[in-house]
Every structure is written in structure tokens, then in C-alpha cells.
Design an enzyme around this catalytic site. Sequence first.
Site, PDB file in Angstrom:
ATOM      1  N   ASN A  71       0.816  -1.203   0.000  1.00 20.06           N
ATOM      2  CA  ASN A  71       0.000   0.000   0.000  1.00 20.06           C
ATOM      3  C   ASN A  71       0.854   1.260   0.000  1.00 20.06           C
ATOM      4  O   ASN A  71       0.508   2.261  -0.617  1.00 20.06           O
ATOM      5  CB  ASN A  71      -0.909   0.021   1.223  1.00 20.06           C
ATOM      6  CG  ASN A  71      -2.248  -0.608   0.938  1.00 20.06           C
ATOM      7  OD1 ASN A  71      -3.049  -0.064   0.193  1.00 20.06           O
ATOM      8  ND2 ASN A  71      -2.485  -1.773   1.508  1.00 20.06           N
ATOM      9  N   ASN A  74      -7.124  -9.342   3.905  1.00 20.12           N
ATOM     10  CA  ASN A  74      -8.121  -8.370   3.434  1.00 20.12           C
ATOM     11  C   ASN A  74      -9.474  -8.994   3.107  1.00 20.12           C
ATOM     12  O   ASN A  74      -9.697 -10.186   3.299  1.00 20.12           O
ATOM     13  CB  ASN A  74      -7.566  -7.627   2.218  1.00 20.12           C
ATOM     14  CG  ASN A  74      -7.351  -8.574   1.040  1.00 20.12           C
ATOM     15  OD1 ASN A  74      -7.973  -9.635   0.964  1.00 20.12           O
ATOM     16  ND2 ASN A  74      -6.483  -8.184   0.133  1.00 20.12           N
ATOM     17  N   ILE A  75     -10.373  -8.177   2.606  1.00 22.57           N
ATOM     18  CA  ILE A  75     -11.755  -8.611   2.403  1.00 22.57           C
ATOM     19  C   ILE A  75     -11.874  -9.728   1.369  1.00 22.57           C
ATOM     20  O   ILE A  75     -12.784 -10.541   1.454  1.00 22.57           O
ATOM     21  CB  ILE A  75     -12.661  -7.427   1.979  1.00 22.57           C
ATOM     22  CG1 ILE A  75     -12.283  -6.894   0.595  1.00 22.57           C
ATOM     23  CG2 ILE A  75     -12.634  -6.317   2.998  1.00 22.57           C
ATOM     24  CD1 ILE A  75     -13.349  -5.984   0.004  1.00 22.57           C
ATOM     25  N   CYS A 100      -6.961   0.364   9.070  1.00 19.31           N
ATOM     26  CA  CYS A 100      -6.521  -0.588   8.055  1.00 19.31           C
ATOM     27  C   CYS A 100      -6.170   0.261   6.841  1.00 19.31           C
ATOM     28  O   CYS A 100      -5.376   1.180   6.969  1.00 19.31           O
ATOM     29  CB  CYS A 100      -7.597  -1.632   7.777  1.00 19.31           C
ATOM     30  SG  CYS A 100      -9.261  -0.988   7.613  1.00 19.31           S
ATOM     31  N   SER A 101      -6.779   0.003   5.693  1.00 24.34           N
ATOM     32  CA  SER A 101      -6.508   0.902   4.578  1.00 24.34           C
ATOM     33  C   SER A 101      -7.458   2.095   4.612  1.00 24.34           C
ATOM     34  O   SER A 101      -7.040   3.232   4.747  1.00 24.34           O
ATOM     35  CB  SER A 101      -6.639   0.153   3.252  1.00 24.34           C
ATOM     36  OG  SER A 101      -5.646  -0.833   3.176  1.00 24.34           O
ATOM     37  N   ARG A 135     -11.828  -3.735   8.559  1.00 26.04           N
ATOM     38  CA  ARG A 135     -11.163  -4.339   9.714  1.00 26.04           C
ATOM     39  C   ARG A 135     -11.133  -3.386  10.892  1.00 26.04           C
ATOM     40  O   ARG A 135     -11.191  -3.795  12.047  1.00 26.04           O
ATOM     41  CB  ARG A 135      -9.738  -4.744   9.328  1.00 26.04           C
ATOM     42  CG  ARG A 135      -9.696  -5.997   8.516  1.00 26.04           C
ATOM     43  CD  ARG A 135      -8.378  -6.169   7.812  1.00 26.04           C
ATOM     44  NE  ARG A 135      -8.277  -5.318   6.634  1.00 26.04           N
ATOM     45  CZ  ARG A 135      -7.308  -5.411   5.734  1.00 26.04           C
ATOM     46  NH1 ARG A 135      -6.360  -6.311   5.898  1.00 26.04           N
ATOM     47  NH2 ARG A 135      -7.286  -4.618   4.686  1.00 26.04           N
ATOM     48  N   ARG A 144     -20.662  -4.211   0.539  1.00 22.65           N
ATOM     49  CA  ARG A 144     -20.197  -5.486   1.067  1.00 22.65           C
ATOM     50  C   ARG A 144     -21.268  -6.560   0.964  1.00 22.65           C
ATOM     51  O   ARG A 144     -20.978  -7.734   0.803  1.00 22.65           O
ATOM     52  CB  ARG A 144     -19.747  -5.342   2.524  1.00 22.65           C
ATOM     53  CG  ARG A 144     -18.594  -4.366   2.740  1.00 22.65           C
ATOM     54  CD  ARG A 144     -17.280  -4.929   2.236  1.00 22.65           C
ATOM     55  NE  ARG A 144     -16.192  -3.953   2.389  1.00 22.65           N
ATOM     56  CZ  ARG A 144     -15.650  -3.290   1.373  1.00 22.65           C
ATOM     57  NH1 ARG A 144     -16.076  -3.493   0.137  1.00 22.65           N
ATOM     58  NH2 ARG A 144     -14.676  -2.427   1.584  1.00 22.65           N
TER      59      ARG A 144
END
Lengths: 654, 744
Positions: free
Chosen positions: A338, A363-364, A425-426, A431, A471
Site C-alpha cells: 500500500n 483483506n476482504i 486498516c486501509s 477491519r 459489502r
Amino acid sequence: MENQAGSRGSADGAGPNRKPWIPSTCGPAAAESPDSPSGSHVEWCKQLIAATISSQISGPNDSRVSKRINLTNLPALRYGTQQNNVPLLPGESVQTTVKDVMYICPFNGLVNGTLTITDYKLYFRGVDRDAAFTLDVNLGVISRLESISIPNQGEDTRGLELVCKDLRSLRLAYKTQQSQVDVLEVLSRFVFPLSQDQPLFAFLYKEQFPVDGWKVYDPVAEYKRQGLPNESWTISKINSSYEVCETYPSVLILPTNVTDEDFRRVCAFRAKHRIPVLSWIHPESQASIVRCSQPLVGPSDRRCKEDERFLQIIMDANAQSHKLTVFDARQNSVADTNKAKDGGYESESFYPNVELNFLEIPNIHVMRESLRKMKDVVYPTIDEAHWHSAIDQTHWLEYIRLLLAGAAKMADKLESGKTSVVVHCSDGWDRTAQLSSLAMLMLDSYYRTLQGFQVLVEKEWISFGHRFAARVGHGDENHANSERSPLFVQFIDCVWQMTRQFPAAFEFNELFLITVLDHLYSCLFGTFLYNTEQERTAKEVQNTTVSLWSYINSQPEDFTNPFYVNYEHHVLYPLVSSRHLELWTSYYARWNPRMRPQMPVQQTLKELLMLRAELQRRVEELKRETASSHSLSSSPDHSPSPTHTTGTPLHTAV
Amino acid sequence: MLSLGSGGGKAAKPSFVSYVTPEEIRPEKETAKEEKHPDLLPGEMVFCSANTVLKLTHDEMSQHGVFGTLLCTNFRVSFTSAEEPGDVMAPLFKNKLYGENDIPLSCVDSIYGVYEDKRKLITGSFVKNKYPSKIIIHCKDLRVFQFALTFCKEEDAKRIFQGIIHHCLEPKPLKNVFAFSFCENTAFPGVQMQQRTMMFEQVEDWAADLSRTKGNCQLFTANENFDLSQHLPQFFIVPPNVSEADMMAFQGKGIPLWCWSHQSGCALFKTASLPLLPEENDQNAFMDKMHIAVADNYLCSVKIEDLSDTLPPIQDIQLSYNKFKQLFLIENTNDFWVSDMKWMSSLDTCGWLDTIKQCLQKAVQVVECLEKENTNVVIMEEGGSDLCCVISSLVQLMLDPFYRTLPGFQSLVQKEWVAGGHNFLERCNQLHMKDKENVSPVFLLFLECVWQLFQQHAPAFQFSETYLTVLSDSLHVPVFCTFLFNSPYHRASNFTADSPHVHRGPVSWPTVWDWSVQFDCKAQDLLINPLYVEKPKQPGRPSHRSKHQRQLSLPNSVFKTPPKKGFFKEEADSLKKILRVKRISRWMLSPDSPQPSSSIREFYEMWQSKPLDYHGLLLPCLEGPAVRVWMQRYLRWIQEVQIFGGGLVTVLSKMSDLLDQIQGLKRQLDCHDCTLALTHQRNWAQIIPAESDRSSVRLSSSFPFTNMRHNWSYKPAFPTGFLQTFMYSGDMADKEDDAPETVV
């Protein structure tokens, strides 16, 4: 007991046959009521099945039991009207009815029946021999519709598979010539309303609940409960029109004494402008949980003086510690990737007294893949021979363990280290939400109550912009969208793991958790719709839809854990050993009829509580009686009940 | 005995206390304390001891620990320390025979010696002159002890090491088992303490059980003095047509021994199989004759189940348990987290859970025959006293609610295992024989299966999980006669022949069921399950009889899959076939699939669709996730997995409290009835105990096996960092979370 098929003779449709627990005047019946174990087993099954709303009530073989599970007295939703024997919710309307449909049930074989499609659900009722069989699936849960070929049956036989978000797949076969409408076409119109520019059913649902769930969460009241504002933290309206950060709530807790100019710089330095804001503050140590997104450090190690100072101010707001711990939820390697792409993390050399920890949570996409693998393990049949290895290979529990461990580390830092933590997280909406809400659940017993948990979800997830719409993909046909991921499911799973380890520490029960997850998909309530508070405000969700909490809080007794004791000042650290983590089969494997729960302990407890209440009542009654007979020397209408039979208890201690 | 003399002066302590129960020994305990010796039991003597032994705490491979005295007696290896904080509240669940730092000799599973950082398994007559710096003892109840000998005098260290090795690992004669000297020096009130447990040592117990189940078989008493066969119990029940001559034919082998009768008239038998060689016509004919004897008289069919065809041999059971137990014999935190990473897959690879499942599955099959098809069942295997005992007891437990009560369960173990001639002595290797061929945890396997039933249907059992755990421990406490012999004949011959007890007439050895030998009253309460739902009594009839009549009998017709009709009738079959082709075999549980378990699945589903009756038939769910690890037994000593303030105990303690209150209220009401006048007004507050000492917040999930904590200073445990590298995340890991819209 009620076990025998034969012995009960005409007791079909036996619901009314059940006696009330303790008849008020009649002792013997109370003690010998055949009611409890078997009756309540059914009751429990009812509840669980009701929670899922869609219900594979029972096999076609046994109409007796299914008659007892009658939908009208479920704790679930009240059905207003009926049309062609299809129970309808207020606002729901039948779209089409198709006869001669076959449901290919993986457990019971083939079932013939009639399929009704409404704008909310798909309702299948068996005919003839299978008349007891119903299948009631809300359309929101369907992730994709797929026609399956059924060769050699002639042109007119179509097969349809409904792949659901809740780990099951339904298969139907129908004849085209018989029905005027094409089932697939009608279904896709109502399963994916957004793809057709139609409203979600939540906007059509007309139920009126006695309690208004939209009032559950008031951010200012919640922060006030935490003792905010105080000298270091202020309730800021800077984002009231979502101009600073469109994915953040309008009410934010920010450090006092930050100039607007500094503030804008910090905004610019954080991904999606998600600046560090306070989520929770320790009532004693003043250590706080602060959430944000990643700093935009980039490959050239950009610095932002204002951001560095911002974290310094956060650290200083807690006089107990001269450190600040930053938890980056990501894997270290991913964070580095990242960084190369203009994201990054706080360098310990630029941020004085900051300690950086990576929690190494994937990650997701990894999570989505993991749940997909799990579906193969649990549905339709459970992989028997190598159950544990099969579960192991999904890595689902490993990720649960990582999340719980990460949250427990945060909680421990706050509680024992008296140190404030920053988590990101990002983007700070996946998260980060999982970790902050789990840590808060461990630290603050308020969030373990039925009401408090709702506040937690409203706050950390809904208001802070967890992208529910993306999501979950409400009403959207693009099932392959890589933005879909079961992060909220994972969070609820973590909560469930905690309730298993601490069965008495949570006011809500398993049914509550399952209900929340079912309505995450159902699109019946407005609670989980849209990605951000800004969107929800624009669409007037609160005025046009019903809140899930309205339904829950209108019948809290169904969602309450009878074992609950307030562990008020206890921090609950869940054990993060695999030995104590277990697959939540009553959620993931609930479609398998053999996995239906046995009567849970809660039921026994509820009965005992009732028994105690009844005995207390009787003792009180006797006392009053004695008192009055002393004064009046007569009490004809309340002759003492023949309590000698209470000597034969239903439950005996020793 | 090797070191009888070496203990010298210390062993001189009076160890002879005659005719008193263990409770009465207390005054002597006080004096014992001053000598820093453990409170010796009657008949116990110290062989050797060593001072300044460091008992290491199971923690981070650290050298932290407590100094004290390590000694070896004819009963146990014991560690006592003055340093040991005698603090905490008296443990609620104290074993009167041995404490938390005592290891009964037969409880020692294996001993490791650490020589210059090399850990070696000690197998016995190993290097006599070298002694290790550290002894690690793994116990059969899964405790792990580590003693450092580096601070002792060399002579002491050598002696204690050799003493422990000798007494724990070297073969010994039966007479040297502690039970003999213990009983010689203690008298137990005997029979009346066993409450209502039927011992099946008297003919009356057999008669009573036969008539309780309304069995139609003949009770044989001719073997009372083992004149017929030494392989058969003193009393037993056989089908009516079996004659005395038949018993003699093959020393009692091949005889169908009655276990239990179903209300329908069919019954369960077990038998020691004869080796069926094709040329041995005698034996074949004899077996046929026996099967006809079982069948004919009941005019119903017989199903013969040779357990060795489908269940693993006892040696495999032993192997699989050996692998399984390693998951719990944790020596330090690092080991723990390493094994934790592999936990799920190790569960599968060791196969222990699968063995449990297979046994339960077999038992369900037998239940199905009895319950649904009303067929007589004969289960057999070589010897007829291992898996036959497991299966027959499980079948009875599922079908007959009497055996789910405490006395009922104990009677069942007496009937099937003790009188049934399970070779406890050999299987548990109480005498440390070098040949391990016959060692196998068969009885433990049975308890495991019972626990599975228990955890699925707790309200159906009168005894608690703790009861089962303690029973599994008691197997290795060499005090009870229950587990000390290979057969009733073995037991009888050891009592009569050259027994020193002979002059005292019938010896009153404690049986394991005499729980007061191990626990005081309060602790015994924990053996009872607070969730048990007692059967409402039927007035005028003895309760257990009516229980039996309420067995569920399923009409045969409901099991047939109803023929599908309707629009798709003619197409359904071909459709099924087609659907099955493309990966659909998992979708359809077709009745003609070769899966052997499909029939019992159907049986289970049928049973499950009925309302649950805890006093009727009970079946276990056998789907993968339903078979679990017996947490209490296996995890109780591992600190890393103790949940403070959590675990099932929080639920159970609340139940117990509530039940106490209810009892109190009932008493109050009853009392009312007697007097019909309320003389003293009582407040609720008086009845409801304020924060009982079992308050859930204070307990840990290992309760009652660990002491309570006063404070909550508890640090969460986290896996050690380097383990993260084991983690898999796949190629998805490098993807951006929200790929389409990367950084703004």
C-alpha cells in the site's frame, strides 16, 4: 411424555394441548405437567426457525410437528393478511403464483408444490402428501439466480438455482408451458430491484412497531455516557454536512485545540479523509480508542507535521501514558504494498513515542474466499470424514482468531497499559470497524446489553461508514462484485465466540445474533441499507423504513439471555486459542436438519425461573392468607392449594 | 522392594490405622504436617525422598518454581513444599486420597529425563547410575509435572529418580498394588455406602434386572463357584434353549450372554466369538446352534454383529489415543501455541474422535435393530469383553433412562464391565507390564462416548460432566477393587486363595462408587448434574418401571419414503439420476446409495422430528461438528485455555443456585402445608443467597479442577509472534481492499 407418535392419538395439531406451566390453583397439574422438555424443544426450534424467517419446517413425513410450528405465534414478524394461504407482511403483495413446481430439497428429496413470489419473499408450499412442507425465503438473501439445465425432460422443464448469501442454495424445477410467467424473470425483477431502478422492499414495508428503533442511537447521548466532552475532547460539528469526510458521521469526537487549518491538513493526509477520531474512552484512565484510515505516506515517505502533532495531542489527552500504540490491522507486507501505492503507515521514527503493531489480518477478498470454501464444507451435506481438516482448510476460524486476538491486544493495551490506541486498516471501514467494536465489547459492559450492542453496531459500523451496500450487495445483481465480503458476519461470529466463552456476560442471546445476520440481507429493515450516513440522510431512511431495532425491542424477551449477569467492571478477554474457537454451526450449518439444536440450557433455565416465580407467588399468597386469616379468621375463596404434590419436582437439585 | 530401607526413618511414621474411615484420620494429619510429609494414607509407606527439589511451573520454559520435597511411596509420587502458598480458599473439590501435587503410581503415564537439554523417554531399567537434571512426568489424567533435581544432593537425586522409575515403570505383582495394603489397614462400612448401585455380584441383582426389563431368558447360577467356566461371570442369563452342556463346549465361548431386553421382547446379547475356521465344523455348528437358540424362542429374527469387522482393533484404539493425548500434555507455553496452530487438523489425523464416532454409530445401528425392527441382536468379538462392553452399554444408555441416573449408570458399569469381565488390569496396565499388546483405553473410550451423549442431551443425565471426568481419573487410583481385576474369576481367586484377608471373611474393599472415599459431601454435590430433568413420578408405580414402558416405538411405515406423486411423478426418477450426475450426489440422499450410514441417518432424523423426551430413546447426532473434544477432561490443567469468569460453569452455577432457591421455596411451602399457618415471616433476601461462593464471575472454565481466583488480574495470552509466519493467506492477500478505487 409427548414422544410417542401412537400414544397421543388425536393430539394432532397439538399446540393447544399444551398446558400452561403452572395452573394457578391446581398443584398436581403443575408438578406433573408433561409439558416442559418436549414442548419447549419445539418452542425452541420454532424460535430458531422463525429467526430465519424462511423455514424448512419439517420433512414431508411428519405433519404433526409442523402443524405445531405454526407461524402465527412466532416471535418473528406478524403477518397482516393472507392471500391464497400465503402469509403476507404489511405492505407486501403477491406478484405471481406458479403451480406444479418441484423443490429439489437436498435433505428430503423432491417436493411438489406451489410457488408464490411476492415483492419480499418466495413462498413454496407443498401439495398433497407434502402439504406440510413450506419454504419461506426472503428475496434479499438471494445472491444470484442461475438456470440449471435439466436435460431429457423436454423443452418445457426449467431448472433454477437460487444461490443465497446465508450459505445455502435452493433448487427448483418448473414447467414453462404451465405458467404464463417466467419464474426466472419475475424473480430477478424482485430479487434485484436496484438493477431495475425499483425500491428495496424496506421502503414498502408498512409494519408499525410499538418501539421506535431509530431512537436507539443518539451519538451525543452515547458520548455523554462515556463522559464526553471533557477538557481534552470535544463534540465537533465540523462534519455536520459531510463536507470534511463524506463517509464519516456528522457528529465526531475530536481533540480540543486543533486549529481548522491543521485539521484540513490532517484530512488531506488520511485516505478518504478519514481522520483520527475518538470512538471510546476509558472511564478511569482516559485512554482512548481512536480510529482512522491509513496515512498517505507513499513510497517517498511523505510526512505531515499536522498529522504527527495530531497523534501527539491524542497521546497527551491521556495523562497516564506517554506512549501511543498504533494498530495497523493489515499484514505488514500488504501495508508495504500500500505504501508503494501512496498509502502507508505511521513510521515510528517520524511519530515520537508511537509504537506500531501489525495485526496481520488478511483483506476482504481473502475473507470472502474463506466463507465461500466454508459453504462447500457445510452445505448441503456436512463433510463427515474429515470435518476438522475441512474446516481448517477454510481458514475461517483462523481469521476469527486473528480478529479476536487483535481486539484483545487493543483492549489489553488500554486496560493494563493505560495507553491510548489508534487503529486503522486501509480505509478504516472494514477491519477497523471489526477491531474497534470488538475491543469496545471487551472493555465496556454496556455494549454487552441488548440495547448497548445496538448502539455499538449503529455507531462503529453504520455511522462510521462500513460499506454495507457494497459489502452485502443489497438488491444488486452483480454477484461477482469484488467489493462484496462477509465482514459483518465475521464480526458477529466473533461476538458469538465470546458469548460461548462467557455464557453469562451478554444480555442478548444467540437468536438475536442470528436475527441480526438474517436481516443484514433481508432488506426488510432500513438499518443496514446504504454505505454511509450521508446517503441514509439523503434517502430519508429513518422516515421511510423501519429499523431492525424496532422489531427487536418490541419483543426483547425473545432475544434476551436468561443467564445474563452484569459483569460490570470486568474486561472480558476471550481466549484466542483454537481449542476454544468453534464453528458456529447453528448459523452456518443450520439448513441441515440433522444439525438442529437440541433443547438448549436456556430453555431449562427459563422454565426454572418461571417455576421459581410461581413458587414465590404461592408463598406470598399463603403469607397474605395467613395474615388475613389472623385478622379475619376466615378466607374461604382462597383455600390452600393441594401443594403436597410439589414434593415431586420436575427438576431436582441433588 | 527396592528402596524400602532407603526411606528409613521417614517410613517409620505410623502407617497402620485400623478400622477407621479416612475421615477419622485427621488428628494424625496435624502431626504429619510438621514433618513436611504428605498426609500418608493407612497402609502407605515412604520408599524414598529427596529435598530441595524444584517443581517447575508450567510457564515459558522458565526456571521458576517451588522448592520442596519429592517422595515416592507405595501409593504415589508426591511433592510437598513449605513454600507452596497454603493460601487460597480450601479447594472446593479436594480429593481426599491425593492432592494436586500427588501422582498415584498407576496414574503415571510416561517419564522423561532431561540430560543436558536432551529429553529422553525413560522406559525402565535405563541407565541406573546416571540421573537427569530434570524429570518430566506425564500423567494419565493429563497433568504434567516437571521436577528439577539440580539442587538436590547427588545421592538423594539418584535415589529418588531410581525409586520413581522402579515403582512407576517396573512390572510388579498384583499384591503390591496399593489397594491391598490400604484395605488391610482400613475398614469400610461397605455395602450400604453404595446406595442403590446394583453390583451384579449377587444373583438377586441379575434377577431384578431381568424382571425390570421383562426379559424372557434363563438365569444361570451353576457357575457360582466358576465350576463351569472361568471366562463366565458367576451369574449370567442366556436364552432358554441353551443348556449346561453348551456352556462346557468351548469354555463358555460362543454363549450368547443376555445384556438387556427391549419392551418388544427382543433382546441384546453379547458373546465371545469362536474362531470360525472353515474346517472347524464343530465350532460352526455350535455357533449356528446358539444363534438359533437366540432366534427361535422369540420367533423373531437375529442380527449377528461381529464388531471386529467394523470397529478398529484395540491396538489401533490405543495408538489413536496415544496420538490424541499428546495434544494435551503441554509442557510449556511455546509447545502450546505450536500445537494450537495445528489443532484442527491434528484432531482429524489422530483419529480418536473418529473412533468415538464409529462406536456411537455402531451403537445406534444396534438400537435401530432393537427399536425399529424388533430384532434380536448378538454382538460378538474375540473375548467378548472389550468393544462388546462399549457397544452394549451404549445401547442400554440410549434406550433405557434408568441407566442415565447415577445409580443406574453405576449398575450398568458393574453389569457390563465388572461382572462382564472386562480386563481392566491388563487394559490399564496397572502392573506396568512391558508387553503393551493388551493395553488399550477401552473403558475410557466408553466414557468418551457417554460424554458425547451427555453434552448433546445434558438434561437426560443425572450425573455431571465432572462425574465422568472423575470416573476416568479413578481408573488410575489404585485403591478401588472395581478396576483391579481382569474378570470376576480373577477377582474371586485373588480374594480366596492365598489372600491374607481370608481370615476376615468377606473383604470390604471400597468400590469406586463409594465416592465418600475420595470426596466429602460438598464435593460430591458436583457429581450431580443440575440440569437433570427428573421424571415426574407416576403415583403408585415404581418409577423406573414406568419409564421403560414409555419407550418410543416407531411404526415401521413412517420409515418408508413416501412415493412421490403429482405432476412430476413419472419424471422424478430420471430427474434424480440426471441431477446426481453433475456433482449432485451430495445433494440427494438417495436411499440406494452405498453409504452405510444413510439408514441410521434416516433413523436419527425420524427420531429427531419427534418431540424430545429425556426419559425415552436418546440418540446422538453424529455429524462432524457434533462430535467434540471433552474439554473438561482434556483442557482442565492447561493454563492457556482457562477462561476466567467464563465457561459452561457460569451457566451451571446459576442453575444450581436457582435450584437451591426452588428447593428452599418448596420446603417453605411444604412446611406451610404441615402447619397451615405461617408463624415466622421470611424474607426473600434470606432465601436467596447473596453472591454464592460459586459466583460465576470468579470461576474459571476449569472449575472444579482449579482453584478459584480472588482477583481479576489476568493478562490475556497471545500466540507467540513467529507463528504468524505459518499463516496462509493466498494470492488474494495482495489485492487492494477496494480495488477499483485506490488511493485518492
